[in-house]
Design a protein around this motif. Sequence first.
Motif, PDB file in Angstrom:
ATOM      1  N   ASN A  49       0.605  -1.171  -0.092  1.00  0.00           N
ATOM      2  CA  ASN A  49       0.043   0.151  -0.092  1.00  0.00           C
ATOM      3  C   ASN A  49       0.744   1.383   0.107  1.00  0.00           C
ATOM      4  O   ASN A  49       2.105   1.304  -0.059  1.00  0.00           O
ATOM      5  CB  ASN A  49      -1.034  -0.126   1.121  1.00  0.00           C
ATOM      6  N   THR A  50       0.232   2.362   0.191  1.00  0.00           N
ATOM      7  CA  THR A  50       0.873   3.516  -0.032  1.00  0.00           C
ATOM      8  C   THR A  50       1.993   4.102   0.840  1.00  0.00           C
ATOM      9  O   THR A  50       3.105   4.216   0.593  1.00  0.00           O
ATOM     10  CB  THR A  50       0.042   4.739  -0.107  1.00  0.00           C
ATOM     11  N   ARG A  51       1.664   3.684   2.104  1.00  0.00           N
ATOM     12  CA  ARG A  51       2.576   3.839   3.268  1.00  0.00           C
ATOM     13  C   ARG A  51       3.781   2.890   3.017  1.00  0.00           C
ATOM     14  O   ARG A  51       4.947   3.447   3.437  1.00  0.00           O
ATOM     15  CB  ARG A  51       2.142   3.806   4.803  1.00  0.00           C
ATOM     16  N   GLN A  54       5.934   4.246   0.220  1.00  0.00           N
ATOM     17  CA  GLN A  54       6.876   5.296   0.504  1.00  0.00           C
ATOM     18  C   GLN A  54       7.818   4.666   1.514  1.00  0.00           C
ATOM     19  O   GLN A  54       9.019   5.305   1.398  1.00  0.00           O
ATOM     20  CB  GLN A  54       5.816   6.329   1.252  1.00  0.00           C
ATOM     21  N   GLY A  98      -1.440   5.354 -11.396  1.00  0.00           N
ATOM     22  CA  GLY A  98      -1.262   5.602 -10.011  1.00  0.00           C
ATOM     23  C   GLY A  98      -2.618   6.026  -9.166  1.00  0.00           C
ATOM     24  O   GLY A  98      -2.739   6.818  -8.173  1.00  0.00           O
ATOM     25  N   ARG A 101      -5.915   2.428  -5.185  1.00  0.00           N
ATOM     26  CA  ARG A 101      -5.627   2.313  -3.675  1.00  0.00           C
ATOM     27  C   ARG A 101      -6.293   1.291  -3.014  1.00  0.00           C
ATOM     28  O   ARG A 101      -6.511   1.532  -1.736  1.00  0.00           O
ATOM     29  CB  ARG A 101      -5.981   3.819  -3.008  1.00  0.00           C
ATOM     30  N   GLY A 115      -1.718   9.783 -10.308  1.00  0.00           N
ATOM     31  CA  GLY A 115      -0.721   9.776  -8.960  1.00  0.00           C
ATOM     32  C   GLY A 115       0.506   8.944  -9.513  1.00  0.00           C
ATOM     33  O   GLY A 115       0.952   8.656 -10.695  1.00  0.00           O
ATOM     34  N   ASP A 116       1.165   8.790  -8.345  1.00  0.00           N
ATOM     35  CA  ASP A 116       2.475   8.070  -8.487  1.00  0.00           C
ATOM     36  C   ASP A 116       2.321   6.612  -8.502  1.00  0.00           C
ATOM     37  O   ASP A 116       1.714   5.968  -7.535  1.00  0.00           O
ATOM     38  CB  ASP A 116       3.464   8.201  -7.497  1.00  0.00           C
ATOM     39  N   ASP A 119       2.884   4.371  -5.521  1.00  0.00           N
ATOM     40  CA  ASP A 119       1.994   4.431  -4.205  1.00  0.00           C
ATOM     41  C   ASP A 119       0.950   3.356  -4.168  1.00  0.00           C
ATOM     42  O   ASP A 119       0.584   3.121  -2.957  1.00  0.00           O
ATOM     43  CB  ASP A 119       1.201   5.749  -4.265  1.00  0.00           C
ATOM     44  N   TYR A 120       1.164   2.308  -5.076  1.00  0.00           N
ATOM     45  CA  TYR A 120       0.391   1.152  -4.833  1.00  0.00           C
ATOM     46  C   TYR A 120       0.862   0.266  -5.690  1.00  0.00           C
ATOM     47  O   TYR A 120       0.796   0.264  -6.963  1.00  0.00           O
ATOM     48  CB  TYR A 120      -1.061   1.278  -5.074  1.00  0.00           C
ATOM     49  N   ASN A 394      -4.502   2.393   3.573  1.00  0.00           N
ATOM     50  CA  ASN A 394      -3.226   2.498   2.966  1.00  0.00           C
ATOM     51  C   ASN A 394      -2.333   3.051   4.031  1.00  0.00           C
ATOM     52  O   ASN A 394      -1.208   3.419   3.709  1.00  0.00           O
ATOM     53  CB  ASN A 394      -3.104   3.453   1.856  1.00  0.00           C
ATOM     54  N   LEU A 396      -2.142   5.652   5.618  1.00  0.00           N
ATOM     55  CA  LEU A 396      -1.805   7.154   5.688  1.00  0.00           C
ATOM     56  C   LEU A 396      -2.344   7.956   6.934  1.00  0.00           C
ATOM     57  O   LEU A 396      -2.227   9.170   7.011  1.00  0.00           O
ATOM     58  CB  LEU A 396      -2.452   7.810   4.518  1.00  0.00           C
TER      59      LEU A 396
END
Length: 508
Positions: A49-51, A54, A98, A101, A115-116, A119-120, A394, A396
């Motif tokens: 996931n996004t976190r 990252q 991107g 999610r 998006g990026d 991020d997923y 995610n 966040l």
Amino acid sequence: MTDVIVVGGGPTGLLLAAELKLAGVDPLVLEAADSTERRTRSLGLRSINTRSGQTLALRGLAEPLLAAQWAMFDRLSADSRPDRADLVALLVSAVRQGRTRGHFSGLPLLEDATGDPADYIMLRQHVLEEILADHATALGVRIQAGREVVDVTDDGTGVRAVLADGTTLSAAYLVGCDGGRSTVRKRSGIAFPGTPPTMTGRTAVAELADPDAVTSSLRSPGGLLDLSLVPGEIATIEFNGGPGERDTPMTAEEMQASICRVSGEEATVTRLEAGIRYSDNTRHAETYRHGRILLAGDAAHVHSPIGGQGLNLGLQDAVNLGWKLALVVRGHAPERLLDTYTAERHPVAARVLRNTRAQVALMRPGPQTDALREVISEVLTIPDAKRHFVAMANGLDINYAPESAHPLVGRFMPALGLDDPALLCEGRGVLLDLAGSSWTHSAADGYADRVRVVRARGGSSHDLAAVLVRPDGYVAWASSQDDPADRTGLAGALAGWFGSPAAVTTTA
């Protein structure tokens, strides 16, 4: 004596070992299964996931993860049956843009704007493990397969691990990353309360005599049937109280009967190569630490896989624990720093267990649940509500210091417009001086081996004068102005998170 024994060589154990090595200690990973056995359990797709994406990017892993994902999607597109090709293409398009999610109980969570793609990320688990194993071994981590731990003992000064072959190994600390039926957790006496299973999931590599006999459905009267995006895989979920004996090999007859019950149609499974069972058994360790023994990943928390949050929960456990345990092992920080691991991660897992229980409830067959799903679908069209669900799914919304006077403390490092995207790749903390204040540099004297001081020339939309970022990417201290009171706060944050400063040698 090894510094830290990590029991379990799945994603959580591999990432934890890499974090420990990066922070200057010597871990040993003991994995009971061999690589062939682990690969047979790598069914379905796993989501980073996004976190977690990252976080892994902080260690330079975004590029290999993305490369593996695109290669997998190319194979899926080439191998998919014509009736699945459009679904695969739709997923690939959303991921490339991107926008993906994840989902909440099968209800898609899509961003409105592109998006990026990092991020997923979606991967097979054995591919993720190969990437993390390469990362760990490149750092010098020792990984031993076929080494089953059957007992652990903490004598107050160290930990002994007894292996199935009678070998005994010693370490200063031991971390159980050995799954939901963790030997480490059981032998250390950590309670694991929770709720029993209410559903049985099955995923198998199997062939049907007539592939057109059944179709995928999230809302069948008998449960869920998914002719997976992965060619050759079939999945079912039945709300029947949970599986019986989970260790017996799955048969073609068992999978066939489940498909027929769920779909209400006749189907014949002609071949079954491998299969796994799972449930929504939901349990949470009362503490993640008992003396010198700690838990991470599924050893600390189990829940339904619906929503794909378990893998990410374990990865985040690993990056939260690794640098803290290394500081204690190296003698830089007192053992009480380890208490922050349970304090920070236990509430995060509790929220995940709550939302996975909710997702299971939202998947049960019946007209009442159908109506509830319609209501939740309408809620997800409200921008603020969708942001809430995306953040929850995610990672966040994690805030390790909700009572902090500064809104950034306890939150993941914001984008600060800096030139160097790899500030944390060394596994040390970073003290960013955004205002050219000399006192920030002097405050960090004695922490050079643990904290990197960076004069940041890039701009910041957060009106920050300085910010102290932990090795896991979370903000430990922040100042929006050059105030004398903040100087005391920085000294306290450095000591609290990184221990006592080393003696600073000056020359005349």
